[in-house]
Design an enzyme around this catalytic site. Structure first.
Site, short mmCIF file in Angstrom:
data_model
loop_
_atom_site.label_atom_id
_atom_site.label_comp_id
_atom_site.label_asym_id
_atom_site.label_seq_id
_atom_site.Cartn_x
_atom_site.Cartn_y
_atom_site.Cartn_z
N LYS A 167 -3.69 -9.43 -7.54
CA LYS A 167 -3.82 -8.37 -6.53
C LYS A 167 -3.79 -6.97 -7.13
CE LYS A 167 -0.40 -10.16 -4.11
NZ LYS A 167 0.58 -10.47 -3.07
N ASP A 202 6.42 -14.08 0.01
CA ASP A 202 6.19 -13.60 1.39
C ASP A 202 5.86 -14.74 2.37
OD1 ASP A 202 3.75 -13.93 0.09
OD2 ASP A 202 2.87 -12.05 0.78
#
Ligand code: GLC
Length: 475
Positions: A167, A202
């Site tokens: 990312k 997450d």
């Protein structure tokens, strides 16, 4: 809904769109084949480390009941922002959250371990000062749940080493090191009396938050900057954990364990997914070519870039914008995925919102109604493909846990910008899951927005860590 029936478009334009449509369409048959490959990869990952699907045991071995109470700090480091939160679990499936958001500067994403974790500790310090949250001089350190949304090989509920960055992060000196220790050291350097009690992905956070509110929760999923999922797996189906020291000790007492799948790495060998010329182009130019192949077809960081490549291809064939681009559109990653949501949602008669994005944001020369309709059709196709691929992944997990799905309502907690903002993403997901699993089973699927799941989930896992210490006598 974007249609390929664009009255003002030329035959050449319509032909080009049809061609694109055929390479981006995923038939039901194709979805079934993807599910087959996905289930196979899941089993491989549960068996051994180092596979495309990392299938990482999270060491969360119990479900929250909703009755948990307590106040925790939570740090949520994901893709774009760092959030520092204070989460109060109030029992009764209720919680309060106070949070402060810090945008992660580009320079920090490409810095080194010390600079990076010092910056995080500074943000914690700002939060504690702004919210007047110092621990009393004689009291205990404040417990913190750390949501770190990258692939981490966990060795306990609060220990884990980073496997790789993705990312857009390339902080030096972190891969292979324990991120909890790095954070704890940085907090110490700032003299902050905060103790890291849990390390959480997450997706695990989204699952825990959903489970705190809905006992029927099976999965936590993120469709945001990146994409990934966690789910409750039968402990007996995780050979690599059973063979570990922790498994050998606890397997008899554990029914289920949360697995962080790291599904973004599905099909890194490019065997099953229908990658196009555009997908391969995007992959090649990333920091991690050949990795996170599934994520690059679905998530917010990449989808806009795939779209940009398709648009430029049409420009170069003189089928869009009369063959002209702009300096902005020529810039990699300039076509933000959020534009896709705005454009697909544009129902104005002459596509005025699309016109604004193209001409005022991307500074393209004046566009025609046909140009705008073509752009909308491209955005629609790519969003639909992303949702259908996502549905195949969800359906794979539900196939593996058919024991749960066939017995009762099964809840999936989902968070992330694609899910929240891309028009009809949820509907596309449900439709494709019904195609794959059949209407009857699909009726048991219940999706829910696990908003703030990463932060709240970190607090819940910090509490679970205490509970597990009592149950098993160790972390
Ligand atoms: C990336 C990370 C993964 C995370 C996901 C969503 O795929 O590797 O850990 O869950 O992004 O944020």
């Amino acid at each position: 809904m974007a249609s390929l029936d664009i009255p003002s478009a030329s035959t050449a334009q319509l032909d080009a769109l049809k061609e694109l449509k055929s390479s981006f369409t995923l038939t039901t048959d194709r979805l079934h084949r993807i599910v087959e490959g996905f289930v196979h990869s899941m089993n491989e990952g549960l068996e051994k480390d180092g596979k495309n699907l990392a299938m990482i045991p999270s060491y969360v071995k119990t479900r929250p009941t909703g009755d948990e109470k307590g106040t925790y700090l939570a740090l949520d480091l994901g893709g774009t922002n760092l959030r520092v939160c204070e989460v109060s679990l109030k029992g009764d499936s209720q919680f309060d959250i106070v949070q402060q958001k810090f945008t992660i500067p580009q320079a920090i994403k490409h810095s080194n371990a010390r600079t990076f974790f010092d910056w995080i500790a500074d943000c914690v310090s700002v939060f504690l000062t702004d919210h007047d949250k110092e621990p009393s001089p004689t009291g205990l350190d404040i417990p913190l749940g750390f949501t770190f949304s990258f692939a981490v090989a966990q060795s306990s509920i609060n220990r884990g080493t980073l496997i790789m960055w993705n990312k857009g992060f390339t902080v030096e000196g972190v891969v292979g090191r324990d991120v909890v220790l790095l954070l704890q050291d940085a907090l110490k350097r700032k003299h902050l009396r905060v103790s890291v009690a849990a390390l959480v992905n997450d997706t695990v956070g989204a699952l825990m938050t959903s489970a705190y509110q809905h006992p029927s929760s099976l999965m936590g999923v993120i469709f945001g900057t990146g994409t990934n999922a966690a789910y409750f797996e039968k402990a007996g189906r995780i050979p690599k954990w059973i063979q570990s020291a922790d498994g050998a000790r606890d397997a008899a007492d554990v029914d289920e364990m949360v697995i962080n799948m790291e599904w973004g790495g599905f099909d890194n060998d490019k065997d099953v997914l229908p990658l196009t010329f555009f997908d391969n182009g995007v992959d090649r130019e990333t920091q991690n070519p050949g990795k996170q192949i599934f994520e690059k077809m679905i998530s917010g960081l990449y989808l806009g870039e795939v779209t940009r490549k398709v648009l430029l291809h049409l420009v170069d064939r003189r089928l869009l914008f009369n063959g002209r681009s702009s300096t902005e559109l020529n810039q990699p990653y300039s076509f933000d995925t959020a534009y896709m949501s705005t454009i697909v949602a544009d129902e104005t008669p002459d596509l005025a919102d699309t016109q604004y994005t193209l001409e005022s944001v991307l500074l393209l020369p004046p566009t025609t109604p046909a140009d705008r309709a073509m752009v909308k059709a491209v955005c629609y196709m790519l969003g639909l493909r992303a949702a259908r691929l996502s549905a195949a992944a969800l359906a794979s997990v539900l196939t593996v846990r058919k024991d749960v799905l066939s017995a009762s309502k099964t809840t999936i907690g989902i968070d992330g910008s694609m899910y929240e903002f891309y028009p009809s993403f949820e509907r596309f997901l449900m439709e494709a899951m019904a195609e794959i699993l059949g209407e009857k089973l699909a009726q048991n699927i219940h999706t829910t927005l696990s908003k703030d799941g990463s932060g709240v989930g970190a607090a819940i896992v910090a509490m679970v860590a205490d509970k597990q210490r009592e149950m098993f006598g160790h972390n």
